[in-house]
Design a protein around this motif. Structure first.
Motif, mmCIF file in Angstrom:
data_model
loop_
_atom_site.group_PDB
_atom_site.id
_atom_site.type_symbol
_atom_site.label_atom_id
_atom_site.label_comp_id
_atom_site.label_asym_id
_atom_site.label_seq_id
_atom_site.Cartn_x
_atom_site.Cartn_y
_atom_site.Cartn_z
ATOM 1 N N PRO A 84 0.826 -1.213 0.000
ATOM 2 C CA PRO A 84 0.000 0.000 0.000
ATOM 3 C C PRO A 84 0.861 1.265 0.000
ATOM 4 N N ASP A 85 0.426 2.270 -0.751
ATOM 5 C CA ASP A 85 1.159 3.531 -0.838
ATOM 6 C C ASP A 85 0.574 4.552 0.129
ATOM 7 N N LEU A 86 1.348 5.557 0.456
ATOM 8 C CA LEU A 86 0.917 6.605 1.378
ATOM 9 C C LEU A 86 -0.279 7.391 0.855
ATOM 10 N N LEU A 87 -0.538 7.350 -0.455
ATOM 11 C CA LEU A 87 -1.679 8.057 -1.020
ATOM 12 C C LEU A 87 -3.001 7.332 -0.759
ATOM 13 N N GLY A 88 -2.933 6.108 -0.246
ATOM 14 C CA GLY A 88 -4.148 5.357 0.025
ATOM 15 C C GLY A 88 -4.650 4.633 -1.210
ATOM 16 N N GLU A 89 -5.723 3.868 -1.035
ATOM 17 C CA GLU A 89 -6.288 3.112 -2.163
ATOM 18 C C GLU A 89 -6.720 4.059 -3.275
ATOM 19 N N PRO A 90 -6.508 3.650 -4.541
ATOM 20 C CA PRO A 90 -6.026 2.348 -5.012
ATOM 21 C C PRO A 90 -4.517 2.301 -5.266
ATOM 22 N N PHE A 91 -3.766 3.231 -4.686
ATOM 23 C CA PHE A 91 -2.344 3.355 -4.998
ATOM 24 C C PHE A 91 -1.515 2.325 -4.232
ATOM 25 N N GLU A 92 -0.578 1.715 -4.970
ATOM 26 C CA GLU A 92 0.392 0.790 -4.405
ATOM 27 C C GLU A 92 1.787 1.227 -4.828
#
Length: 330
Positions: A7-15
């Protein structure tokens, strides 16, 4: 077994996925690939279901523009963004932020990212690649595309730094001095020239802050610059000035005007306060054989962080252009 995505710090759906690179004199070196992938339903009846987009940020920057990812996902494309070595998610303690001695050093970052995306040189991918670069990232990708003809199907440049703010004559006068110092003191200090007006313009507009925004990765007055880095930039400008061929259709998005960042002015919220856009428009004619230059009234340096009206116009121009390019390529 994990595929490397977390998971990325930008939150879903970002990985995101950390990409290991060869270490240098400052130690461990990595790049970071961020992705946002539409669902299979999100691809239905969309114009770009077979397209992968790779975005590269500018100087003293990193990827946080979620609206840009939503735009491409809305067209059915897979969106990837690369935080280059020593920037943003890839910056490690003890490193000189943003520093490289040659823009060609980023070939490794881009190669590893493309391999993860399924676009390695030996991969039999049926998907098309669109490169999208902002500012210094635009210069980097234009030069990369010229050295790797036939890899990208299209190139989109958002206020690319294709020429020095002093113009060609100023660049030619400055280059020997910078080159001499770069040989003897590549990491030496430069006088600070960023007074923070570009960041202030974005705050006034309302582009910042946004969820996932880290001002330590994008400081108000930018990273310190160094002779070795500036020599690398000037070498890139010289190559563009001599003429390159990116090998695919290119779209260059620019503001209609610039404002000199000497003292604060409200004009900075509706103009480019970083680059001399008329010089960039002229330089854009030297990057390939099929180049479209779109001037967006009221846009700032990152046209996709402008006020709603110019931002919407930029997206409309981009949508019409990429759909036409995609249709003609079939």
């Amino acid at each position: 077994m994990s595929d490397g995505w977390t998971p990325d710090l930008l939150g879903e759906p970002f990985e995101q996925q950390t990409l290991e690179l060869a270490p240098d004199a400052e130690g461990e070196v990595v790049a970071t690939l961020v992705r946002s992938i539409p669902s299979w339903i999100g691809r239905l009846a969309r114009p770009l279901p077979d397209v992968d987009v790779l975005y590269v940020h500018g100087w003293s920057d990193y990827f946080f523009q979620t609206g840009l990812a939503r735009f491409w996902n809305g067209l059915g494309a897979d969106f990837y963004a690369l935080d280059l070595r020593k920037y943003g998610r890839s910056l490690r303690e003890g490193q000189t932020p943003g520093y490289v001695g040659s823009l060609d050093d980023y070939d490794d970052d881009i190669a590893v990212a493309l391999a993860v995306m399924g676009h390695a040189p030996d991969a039999a991918s049926s998907r098309r690649l669109v490169l999208l670069g902002h500012s210094t990232g635009g210069l980097t990708l234009a030069l990369w595309a010229a050295r790797h003809p036939g890899v990208a199907s299209a190139l989109v440049l958002n206020s690319p730094w294709l020429e020095l703010q002093l113009g060609a004559i100023g660049r030619q006068a400055l280059a020997p001095l910078v080159g001499m110092r770069a040989r003897f003191d590549p990491l030496g200090p430069h006088p600070a020239v960023d007074l923070g007006f570009y960041t202030r313009a974005q705050v006034e507009i309302g582009s910042l802050p946004v969820p996932g925004y880290h001002d330590q990765w994008r400081p108000e007055r930018g990273f310190p610059t160094h002779p070795g880095w500036l020599a690398a930039i000037l070498a890139g400008h010289r190559r563009v000035s001599a003429g390159i061929d990116v090998g695919c259709p290119a779209l260059v998005l620019l503001s209609t005007r610039s404002t000199m960042p000497v003292t604060w002015s409200d004009d900075m919220t509706s103009s480019d306060s970083v680059l001399a856009v008329d010089d960039i428009a002229r330089a854009a004619t030297r990057i390939g054989r099929l180049v479209t230059v779109a001037r967006i009234d009221g846009a700032i340096h990152d046209v996709f962080l402008s006020r709603p009206e110019p931002r919407a116009e930029a997206y409309d121009v981009l949508r019409a252009w990429i759909e036409a390019v995609a249709a003609n390529a079939r």
